[in-house]
Scaffold this active site. Structure first.
Site, PDB file in Angstrom:
ATOM      1  N   GLY A  30      37.475  40.538  46.217  1.00  9.12           N
ATOM      2  CA  GLY A  30      38.486  41.036  45.078  1.00  9.12           C
ATOM      3  C   GLY A  30      39.516  39.880  45.122  1.00  9.12           C
ATOM      4  CE1 TYR A  31      38.610  35.816  42.739  1.00 12.48           C
ATOM      5  CE2 TYR A  31      37.647  37.784  42.358  1.00 12.48           C
ATOM      6  CZ  TYR A  31      37.562  36.378  42.302  1.00 12.48           C
ATOM      7  OH  TYR A  31      36.208  35.890  42.351  1.00 12.48           O
ATOM      8  CG  LEU A  32      44.758  38.932  47.824  1.00 13.66           C
ATOM      9  CD1 LEU A  32      45.151  37.899  49.054  1.00 13.66           C
ATOM     10  CD2 LEU A  32      44.835  40.505  48.228  1.00 13.66           C
TER      11      LEU A  32
END
Length: 155
Positions: A30-32
């Site tokens: 996932g992407y912060l």
């Protein structure tokens, strides 16, 4: 500065299905934060976690910093800070002296198969395996960060 020099290709499904390969690694990421200039990714693999920061792609190169983190920390970051998660099976495929990574995407990106090769310089030459189809290196919709926002099944 750490650099990633990478090219991406679609995979011929019929050839890939018959290709002899080792068992895959299961990845969730996932992407912060993500945009076309920079991304920060958290990834959980079979045994560990990773935090990766990538810069803007120029040509086929970009700055990349990757750090191993405890798997539980990566799991916690995914659940607390990532709105969407990309899941895939990754196959490591040696071919003609190079290492290819073939990602078979799952869930919302199911049906998409992408092969990547990391190079030491942009002008490096290599032989394409028979399972390689068209190159998609510069096509932003194939960036994993973009697949998290607009999955393959929505195209």
């Amino acid at each position: 500065m750490a650099m990633e020099i990478e090219r991406k290709f679609l995979v011929k499904k019929d050839v890939w299905e018959n290709w002899e390969k080792e068992p895959p690694h299961y990845l969730r990421q996932g992407y912060l934060f993500k945009d076309l200039v920079k991304t920060a990714r958290v990834r959980v693999s079979d045994d560990t976690g990773y935090m990766t920061v990538k810069g803007k792609t120029i040509g086929i190169s970009r700055a990349e910093y990757e750090f191993e983190i405890p798997k539980q920390d990566a799991e916690d970051l995914l659940s607390a800070f990532c709105d969407t998660v990309v899941t895939k099976q990754r196959y490591i495929v040696p071919f003609e002296g190079k290492i290819w990574e073939v990602d078979v995407f799952l869930e919302q990106n199911e049906g998409l198969l992408v092969a990547e090769i990391e190079l030491t310089e942009e002008t490096e030459t290599f032989t394409l395996p028979p399972f390689i189809d068209v190159e998609v290196t510069g096509d932003k919709k194939y960036y994993n960060s973009q697949l998290a926002v607009k999955p393959y099944k929505e195209w």
